[in-house]
Design a protein around this motif. Structure first.
Motif, PDB file in Angstrom:
ATOM      1  N   ASP A   1      33.225  33.032  46.093  1.00 26.07           N
ATOM      2  CA  ASP A   1      34.190  32.738  45.039  1.00 26.07           C
ATOM      3  C   ASP A   1      34.620  33.982  44.257  1.00 26.07           C
ATOM      4  O   ASP A   1      35.264  33.866  43.218  1.00 26.07           O
ATOM      5  N   ILE A   2      34.255  35.175  44.733  1.00 27.47           N
ATOM      6  CA  ILE A   2      34.608  36.414  44.043  1.00 27.47           C
ATOM      7  C   ILE A   2      35.309  37.359  45.009  1.00 27.47           C
ATOM      8  O   ILE A   2      34.840  37.564  46.133  1.00 27.47           O
TER       9      ILE A   2
ATOM     10  N   MET B   1      29.998  45.734  47.317  1.00 26.76           N
ATOM     11  CA  MET B   1      29.170  45.096  48.342  1.00 26.76           C
ATOM     12  C   MET B   1      28.478  43.848  47.796  1.00 26.76           C
ATOM     13  O   MET B   1      28.396  42.819  48.477  1.00 26.76           O
ATOM     14  N   ILE B   2      28.000  43.938  46.568  1.00 27.80           N
ATOM     15  CA  ILE B   2      27.328  42.789  45.956  1.00 27.80           C
ATOM     16  C   ILE B   2      28.303  41.641  45.740  1.00 27.80           C
ATOM     17  O   ILE B   2      28.025  40.478  46.092  1.00 27.80           O
ATOM     18  N   LEU B   3      29.452  41.957  45.178  1.00 25.41           N
ATOM     19  CA  LEU B   3      30.395  40.911  44.783  1.00 25.41           C
ATOM     20  C   LEU B   3      31.106  40.278  45.964  1.00 25.41           C
ATOM     21  O   LEU B   3      31.359  39.069  45.979  1.00 25.41           O
ATOM     22  N   GLU B   4      31.429  41.066  46.977  1.00 25.86           N
ATOM     23  CA  GLU B   4      32.176  40.511  48.099  1.00 25.86           C
ATOM     24  C   GLU B   4      31.321  39.639  49.000  1.00 25.86           C
ATOM     25  O   GLU B   4      31.842  38.991  49.902  1.00 25.86           O
TER      26      GLU B   4
ATOM     27  N   VAL C   1      21.512  46.195  36.212  1.00 28.22           N
ATOM     28  CA  VAL C   1      21.285  44.751  36.147  1.00 28.22           C
ATOM     29  C   VAL C   1      21.027  44.205  37.550  1.00 28.22           C
ATOM     30  O   VAL C   1      21.618  44.672  38.538  1.00 28.22           O
ATOM     31  N   PRO C   2      20.131  43.220  37.704  1.00 29.52           N
ATOM     32  CA  PRO C   2      19.940  42.593  39.005  1.00 29.52           C
ATOM     33  C   PRO C   2      21.233  41.979  39.526  1.00 29.52           C
ATOM     34  O   PRO C   2      22.074  41.523  38.734  1.00 29.52           O
ATOM     35  N   ALA C   3      21.383  41.967  40.821  1.00 33.69           N
ATOM     36  CA  ALA C   3      22.623  41.475  41.426  1.00 33.69           C
ATOM     37  C   ALA C   3      22.947  40.050  41.004  1.00 33.69           C
ATOM     38  O   ALA C   3      24.106  39.724  40.698  1.00 33.69           O
ATOM     39  N   ASP C   4      21.946  39.188  40.964  1.00 30.99           N
ATOM     40  CA  ASP C   4      22.188  37.795  40.582  1.00 30.99           C
ATOM     41  C   ASP C   4      22.723  37.688  39.161  1.00 30.99           C
ATOM     42  O   ASP C   4      23.581  36.839  38.868  1.00 30.99           O
TER      43      ASP C   4
ATOM     44  N   MET D   1      38.170  27.978  43.159  1.00 29.00           N
ATOM     45  CA  MET D   1      38.986  29.049  42.620  1.00 29.00           C
ATOM     46  C   MET D   1      38.298  30.393  42.839  1.00 29.00           C
ATOM     47  O   MET D   1      37.111  30.539  42.577  1.00 29.00           O
ATOM     48  N   THR D   2      39.045  31.355  43.330  1.00 27.73           N
ATOM     49  CA  THR D   2      38.503  32.697  43.549  1.00 27.73           C
ATOM     50  C   THR D   2      38.664  33.538  42.291  1.00 27.73           C
ATOM     51  O   THR D   2      39.740  33.591  41.693  1.00 27.73           O
ATOM     52  N   ILE D   3      37.595  34.202  41.880  1.00 28.72           N
ATOM     53  CA  ILE D   3      37.614  35.080  40.713  1.00 28.72           C
ATOM     54  C   ILE D   3      38.029  36.468  41.165  1.00 28.72           C
ATOM     55  O   ILE D   3      37.348  37.095  41.976  1.00 28.72           O
ATOM     56  N   ARG D   4      39.144  36.958  40.640  1.00 29.66           N
ATOM     57  CA  ARG D   4      39.680  38.261  41.022  1.00 29.66           C
ATOM     58  C   ARG D   4      39.100  39.324  40.089  1.00 29.66           C
ATOM     59  O   ARG D   4      39.230  39.225  38.873  1.00 29.66           O
ATOM     60  N   VAL D   5      38.487  40.350  40.687  1.00 32.53           N
ATOM     61  CA  VAL D   5      37.762  41.356  39.911  1.00 32.53           C
ATOM     62  C   VAL D   5      38.298  42.757  40.215  1.00 32.53           C
ATOM     63  O   VAL D   5      38.610  43.079  41.358  1.00 32.53           O
ATOM     64  N   ILE D   6      38.391  43.584  39.171  1.00 31.38           N
ATOM     65  CA  ILE D   6      38.674  45.014  39.329  1.00 31.38           C
ATOM     66  C   ILE D   6      37.444  45.791  38.871  1.00 31.38           C
ATOM     67  O   ILE D   6      36.854  45.491  37.825  1.00 31.38           O
ATOM     68  N   LEU D   7      37.063  46.804  39.651  1.00 26.05           N
ATOM     69  CA  LEU D   7      35.922  47.661  39.332  1.00 26.05           C
ATOM     70  C   LEU D   7      36.429  48.967  38.738  1.00 26.05           C
ATOM     71  O   LEU D   7      37.272  49.627  39.331  1.00 26.05           O
ATOM     72  N   VAL D   8      35.894  49.340  37.569  1.00 28.95           N
ATOM     73  CA  VAL D   8      36.334  50.564  36.899  1.00 28.95           C
ATOM     74  C   VAL D   8      35.120  51.439  36.607  1.00 28.95           C
ATOM     75  O   VAL D   8      34.301  51.116  35.745  1.00 28.95           O
ATOM     76  N   ASP D   9      35.003  52.544  37.335  1.00 26.60           N
ATOM     77  CA  ASP D   9      33.896  53.479  37.150  1.00 26.60           C
ATOM     78  C   ASP D   9      34.288  54.793  37.799  1.00 26.60           C
ATOM     79  O   ASP D   9      34.914  54.801  38.859  1.00 26.60           O
ATOM     80  N   ASP D  10      33.913  55.919  37.175  1.00 27.07           N
ATOM     81  CA  ASP D  10      34.285  57.205  37.751  1.00 27.07           C
ATOM     82  C   ASP D  10      33.345  57.665  38.858  1.00 27.07           C
ATOM     83  O   ASP D  10      33.542  58.728  39.441  1.00 27.07           O
ATOM     84  N   GLN D  11      32.328  56.850  39.179  1.00 22.96           N
ATOM     85  CA  GLN D  11      31.406  57.187  40.254  1.00 22.96           C
ATOM     86  C   GLN D  11      31.675  56.288  41.470  1.00 22.96           C
ATOM     87  O   GLN D  11      31.375  55.088  41.437  1.00 22.96           O
TER      88      GLN D  11
END
Length: 229
Positions: free
Chosen positions: A27-28, A20-23, A115-118, A1-11
């Motif tokens: 599975d993300i 880049m980390i998540l893609e 936070v570390p990428a892992d 199953m692929t985890i669908r993520v939205i990134l919310v940040d004003d930067q």
């Protein structure tokens, strides 16, 4: 199953780094980005993600209000953006007071932006699986520091706690004190599976999303006091 993520940040630079980390994970999938809370709420309604990485301090609508609307605890007239989306708060400041407000609004946990990428990847998987991110020690530290100053909310009535069995109340008290399922099992001389069942019953009866909100509820109801051992 692929985890669908939205990134919310004003930067934009931070969003690019997180993407880049998540893609890089099979599975993300990052399905959208937002620069403020208002845009985030609309994207969640449209894209139906599993997890929202939410900054706190943003223009137009901050992360607390956006979390409230996404998690389904918004004000009358502002329906939840999506009942299944879970919010992981990202903050620059350890123990930021806004983090506690976001937890009350329905967030499932928080991380520092460095936070570390892992750890970020693991956190997203934990949140997507329906659990809360906060480690017991962090839960206890946050609540002990800020519970007495949480914004006023509807005070739980004695009837709500009365819905719980004596053992469920005991488990709720230990959850609020920052104990893991394993620690609770050892304290009560039962199995971890039994503890998990009790926690599930507590969440269901009180209409709570996860053990983080259960801990906040325990403090607000007076079952546990800030600083109590």
């Amino acid at each position: 199953m692929t985890i669908r993520v939205i990134l919310v940040d004003d930067q934009p630079l931070l969003r690019t780094g997180f993407r880049m980390i998540l893609e890089a994970e099979p599975d993300i999938a990052v399905v959208g980005e937002a620069a403020d809370g208002l845009q985030a709420v609309e994207l969640v309604r449209t894209l139906q993600p599993d997890v929202v990485l939410m900054d706190i301090r943003m223009p137009r609508m901050d992360g607390v209000e956006a979390t409230r609307r996404i998690a389904g605890s918004g004000q009358a007239g502002a329906p939840p953006a999506a009942g299944t989306a879970r919010v992981l708060v990202l903050t620059t400041f350890d123990l930021d007071e806004y983090v506690v407000e976001a937890l009350r609004a329905g967030a499932s946990g928080f991380l520092l932006k460095d936070v570390p990428a892992d750890d970020l990847i693991a956190a997203i998987r934990v949140i997507a699986d329906g659990d809360a991110l906060l480690a017991p020690s962090i839960t206890r530290r946050l609540l002990d520091m800020y519970a007495a100053r949480l914004p006023a909310a509807e005070d739980p009535t004695p009837d709500t706690l009365a819905m719980l069995t004596e053992r469920e109340v005991e488990v709720l008290r230990l959850v609020a004190r920052g104990m893991s399922n394993a620690e609770i099992a050892a304290e009560l001389f039962v199995s971890e599976t039994t503890v998990k069942t009790h926690v599930g019953h507590v969440l269901t009866k009180l209409g709570l999303r996860d053990r983080v909100q259960a801990a906040v509820y325990a403090y607000e109801s007076g079952l546990v006091r800030p600083g109590a051992l």
